[in-house]
Write an enzyme that holds these catalytic residues in place. Structure first.
Site, PDB file in Angstrom:
ATOM      1  N   LYS A  10       7.883   2.533  -0.268  1.00 48.17           N
ATOM      2  CA  LYS A  10       8.507   1.633   0.740  1.00 48.17           C
ATOM      3  C   LYS A  10       9.054   0.369  -0.268  1.00 48.17           C
ATOM      4  CE  LYS A  10       4.682   0.882   3.105  1.00 48.17           C
ATOM      5  NZ  LYS A  10       3.707   1.788   2.247  1.00 48.17           N
ATOM      6  N   ARG A  85       1.638  -2.562  10.880  1.00 49.57           N
ATOM      7  CA  ARG A  85       0.784  -1.464  10.620  1.00 49.57           C
ATOM      8  C   ARG A  85      -0.386  -1.091  11.810  1.00 49.57           C
ATOM      9  NH1 ARG A  85      -0.129  -1.400   4.364  1.00 49.57           N
ATOM     10  NH2 ARG A  85       1.608  -2.727   3.909  1.00 49.57           N
ATOM     11  N   ARG A 124       0.389   3.337 -11.277  1.00 53.39           N
ATOM     12  CA  ARG A 124       1.135   2.324 -10.822  1.00 53.39           C
ATOM     13  C   ARG A 124       0.771   1.151 -11.614  1.00 53.39           C
ATOM     14  NH1 ARG A 124       2.189   0.520  -4.932  1.00 53.39           N
ATOM     15  NH2 ARG A 124       0.057   0.651  -5.067  1.00 53.39           N
ATOM     16  N   ARG A 153      -3.205  -3.361  -9.707  1.00 56.24           N
ATOM     17  CA  ARG A 153      -3.502  -3.963  -8.444  1.00 56.24           C
ATOM     18  C   ARG A 153      -4.954  -3.623  -7.875  1.00 56.24           C
ATOM     19  NH1 ARG A 153       1.202  -2.760  -3.757  1.00 56.24           N
ATOM     20  NH2 ARG A 153      -0.962  -2.432  -2.631  1.00 56.24           N
ATOM     21  N   ARG A 164      -7.511   2.931   2.023  1.00 54.34           N
ATOM     22  CA  ARG A 164      -6.108   2.519   2.518  1.00 54.34           C
ATOM     23  C   ARG A 164      -5.522   4.044   3.249  1.00 54.34           C
ATOM     24  NH1 ARG A 164      -3.772   0.836  -2.731  1.00 54.34           N
ATOM     25  NH2 ARG A 164      -1.578   0.693  -1.610  1.00 54.34           N
TER      26      ARG A 164
HETATM   27  P1  AP5 Z   1       5.801   1.633  -4.123  1.00 58.96           P
HETATM   28  O1  AP5 Z   1       7.344   1.578  -4.052  1.00 58.96           O
HETATM   29  O2  AP5 Z   1       5.041   0.610  -4.981  1.00 58.96           O
HETATM   30  O3  AP5 Z   1       5.262   2.248  -2.714  1.00 58.96           O
HETATM   31  P2  AP5 Z   1       4.804   1.492  -1.429  1.00 58.96           P
HETATM   32  O4  AP5 Z   1       4.976   2.312  -0.248  1.00 58.96           O
HETATM   33  O5  AP5 Z   1       5.510   0.131  -1.355  1.00 58.96           O
HETATM   34  O6  AP5 Z   1       3.139   1.197  -2.006  1.00 58.96           O
HETATM   35  P3  AP5 Z   1       2.107   0.031  -1.565  1.00 58.96           P
HETATM   36  O7  AP5 Z   1       0.992   0.637  -2.114  1.00 58.96           O
HETATM   37  O8  AP5 Z   1       2.735  -1.065  -2.014  1.00 58.96           O
HETATM   38  O9  AP5 Z   1       1.915   0.184  -0.045  1.00 58.96           O
HETATM   39  P4  AP5 Z   1       0.953  -0.561   0.711  1.00 58.96           P
HETATM   40  O10 AP5 Z   1       1.519  -0.181   2.269  1.00 58.96           O
HETATM   41  O11 AP5 Z   1      -0.429   0.260   0.641  1.00 58.96           O
HETATM   42  O12 AP5 Z   1       0.833  -1.928   0.297  1.00 58.96           O
HETATM   43  P5  AP5 Z   1       1.330  -3.474   0.510  1.00 58.96           P
HETATM   44  O13 AP5 Z   1       1.526  -4.042  -0.747  1.00 58.96           O
HETATM   45  O14 AP5 Z   1       2.440  -3.295   1.667  1.00 58.96           O
HETATM   46  O15 AP5 Z   1       5.790   3.043  -5.294  1.00 58.96           O
HETATM   47  C1  AP5 Z   1       4.468   3.577  -5.575  1.00 58.96           C
HETATM   48  C2  AP5 Z   1       4.472   3.816  -7.175  1.00 58.96           C
HETATM   49  O16 AP5 Z   1       5.449   5.139  -6.980  1.00 58.96           O
HETATM   50  C3  AP5 Z   1       5.424   2.994  -8.053  1.00 58.96           C
HETATM   51  O17 AP5 Z   1       4.520   3.028  -9.124  1.00 58.96           O
HETATM   52  C4  AP5 Z   1       6.678   3.326  -8.041  1.00 58.96           C
HETATM   53  O18 AP5 Z   1       7.303   3.111  -9.071  1.00 58.96           O
HETATM   54  C5  AP5 Z   1       6.306   4.941  -7.794  1.00 58.96           C
HETATM   55  N1  AP5 Z   1       7.515   5.470  -7.080  1.00 58.96           N
HETATM   56  C6  AP5 Z   1       8.246   4.804  -6.111  1.00 58.96           C
HETATM   57  N2  AP5 Z   1       9.115   5.861  -5.688  1.00 58.96           N
HETATM   58  C7  AP5 Z   1       9.010   6.978  -6.493  1.00 58.96           C
HETATM   59  C8  AP5 Z   1       9.817   7.946  -6.535  1.00 58.96           C
HETATM   60  N3  AP5 Z   1      10.566   8.530  -5.659  1.00 58.96           N
HETATM   61  N4  AP5 Z   1       9.234   9.176  -7.578  1.00 58.96           N
HETATM   62  C9  AP5 Z   1       8.255   8.862  -8.433  1.00 58.96           C
HETATM   63  N5  AP5 Z   1       7.559   7.696  -8.499  1.00 58.96           N
HETATM   64  C10 AP5 Z   1       7.777   6.816  -7.386  1.00 58.96           C
HETATM   65  O19 AP5 Z   1      -0.110  -3.881   1.299  1.00 58.96           O
HETATM   66  C11 AP5 Z   1      -1.207  -4.119   0.621  1.00 58.96           C
HETATM   67  C12 AP5 Z   1      -2.374  -4.667   1.446  1.00 58.96           C
HETATM   68  O20 AP5 Z   1      -1.973  -5.834   2.014  1.00 58.96           O
HETATM   69  C13 AP5 Z   1      -2.853  -3.796   2.643  1.00 58.96           C
HETATM   70  O21 AP5 Z   1      -3.600  -2.616   2.199  1.00 58.96           O
HETATM   71  C14 AP5 Z   1      -3.526  -4.787   3.524  1.00 58.96           C
HETATM   72  O22 AP5 Z   1      -4.715  -5.236   3.380  1.00 58.96           O
HETATM   73  C15 AP5 Z   1      -2.426  -5.818   3.352  1.00 58.96           C
HETATM   74  N6  AP5 Z   1      -1.461  -5.872   4.295  1.00 58.96           N
HETATM   75  C16 AP5 Z   1       0.006  -5.808   4.092  1.00 58.96           C
HETATM   76  N7  AP5 Z   1       0.760  -5.528   4.944  1.00 58.96           N
HETATM   77  C17 AP5 Z   1      -0.114  -5.669   6.204  1.00 58.96           C
HETATM   78  C18 AP5 Z   1      -0.186  -5.599   7.730  1.00 58.96           C
HETATM   79  N8  AP5 Z   1       1.318  -5.673   8.541  1.00 58.96           N
HETATM   80  N9  AP5 Z   1      -1.049  -5.818   8.328  1.00 58.96           N
HETATM   81  C19 AP5 Z   1      -2.128  -5.799   7.779  1.00 58.96           C
HETATM   82  N10 AP5 Z   1      -2.566  -5.759   6.412  1.00 58.96           N
HETATM   83  C20 AP5 Z   1      -1.542  -5.700   5.778  1.00 58.96           C
END
Ligand code: AP5
Length: 208
Positions: A10, A85, A124, A153, A164
């Site tokens: 994402k 979410r 990552r 992270r 997660r």
């Molecule tokens: P990446 O682009 O980082 O993937 P992502 O889907 O953004 O993954 P996240 O782990 O950041 O998502 P998340 O939803 O768990 O975390 P968030 O920060 O939102 O890609 C992943 C890896 O793959 C990278 O190394 C990238 O380089 C690689 N990659 C990408 N595309 C690729 C491809 N096509 N091929 C190969 N490699 C590839 O949230 C973190 C925490 O914040 C949550 O757990 C929660 O505690 C809190 N939080 C955030 N938002 C909310 C909410 N709305 N409600 C409640 N809690 C929340």
């Protein structure tokens, strides 16, 4: 709106869409990590939830959304990455958007296997400053994009990742049916392949 499990890409695709459409990306995870890094009240509240892979409370997230959506930068629209979410967040966001005379135009759902998610997350690192994720670069490396420092992270450790994934299935997956029931197009995209391939699929499916 970008929907999908942790590690599905994402953030990576959100950056590209933001550049392509010339509108900002609002990522609640990035906002929360910056607050933790800066030691603000928001960060202190959020850190415990994040480190164990749990969701931050809905009222905190909706407070962030209220502030960011009303900012002048988002006047032409925004890419929402990682929000919403939970079903209560979907209800709350709809109320906020209605007040602003706006709506969710489409939800892009990233479809990918758990094996690939774990593979991506375990390789990552992210930049402490600009938050860009990288694969294959060790912690401590200088960020190729902004010169910051790459770190792992805390929620990318195996136990937090397992949690997660459980939380995604239990609390976030029901959001898909919520949007379908509210006549928002949910566009399912195969999130495997290279970032360029995934970006091309998204642009093709969104008709742009
Ligand atoms: P990446 O682009 O980082 O993937 P992502 O889907 O953004 O993954 P996240 O782990 O950041 O998502 P998340 O939803 O768990 O975390 P968030 O920060 O939102 O890609 C992943 C890896 O793959 C990278 O190394 C990238 O380089 C690689 N990659 C990408 N595309 C690729 C491809 N096509 N091929 C190969 N490699 C590839 O949230 C973190 C925490 O914040 C949550 O757990 C929660 O505690 C809190 N939080 C955030 N938002 C909310 C909410 N709305 N409600 C409640 N809690 C929340």
């Amino acid at each position: 709106m970008l929907l999908g499990p942790p590690g599905s890409g994402k953030g990576t695709q959100g950056e590209r869409l933001s550049a392509h459409l010339a509108i900002p990306k609002i990522a609640t995870g990035d906002v929360l990590r910056a607050a933790v890094r800066d030691g603000t009240a928001l960060g202190l509240e959020a850190k415990g939830f994040m480190d164990r892979g749990a969701l931050v409370p809905d009222d905190v997230i909706l407070g962030i959304m209220k502030a960011t959506l009303a900012a002048p930068g988002a006047a032409r629209g925004a890419i929402l990455d990682g929000v919403v979410r939970t079903v209560p967040q979907a209800d709350g966001l709809e109320r906020l958007l209605t007040e602003l005379g706006r709506r969710v135009a489409a939800a892009v759902l990233f479809v990918i296997s758990d094996e690939e998610l774990v593979r991506r997350i375990s390789g990552r690192t992210v930049c402490e400053s600009c938050q860009t994720p990288f694969t294959g670069l060790e912690p401590g490396t200088v960020c190729p994009k902004c010169g910051g420092t790459l770190v792992r992270r805390p929620d990318d450790e195996p136990e937090a990742v397992r949690n997660r994934l459980r939380v995604y299935q239990a609390q976030t997956a029901p959001v898909i049916a919520w949007y379908e029931a509210h006549q928002v197009p949910v566009v399912r995209v195969d999130a495997t392949g290279t970032p360029d391939e995934v970006a091309a699929r998204i642009q093709q499916r969104l008709g742009d």
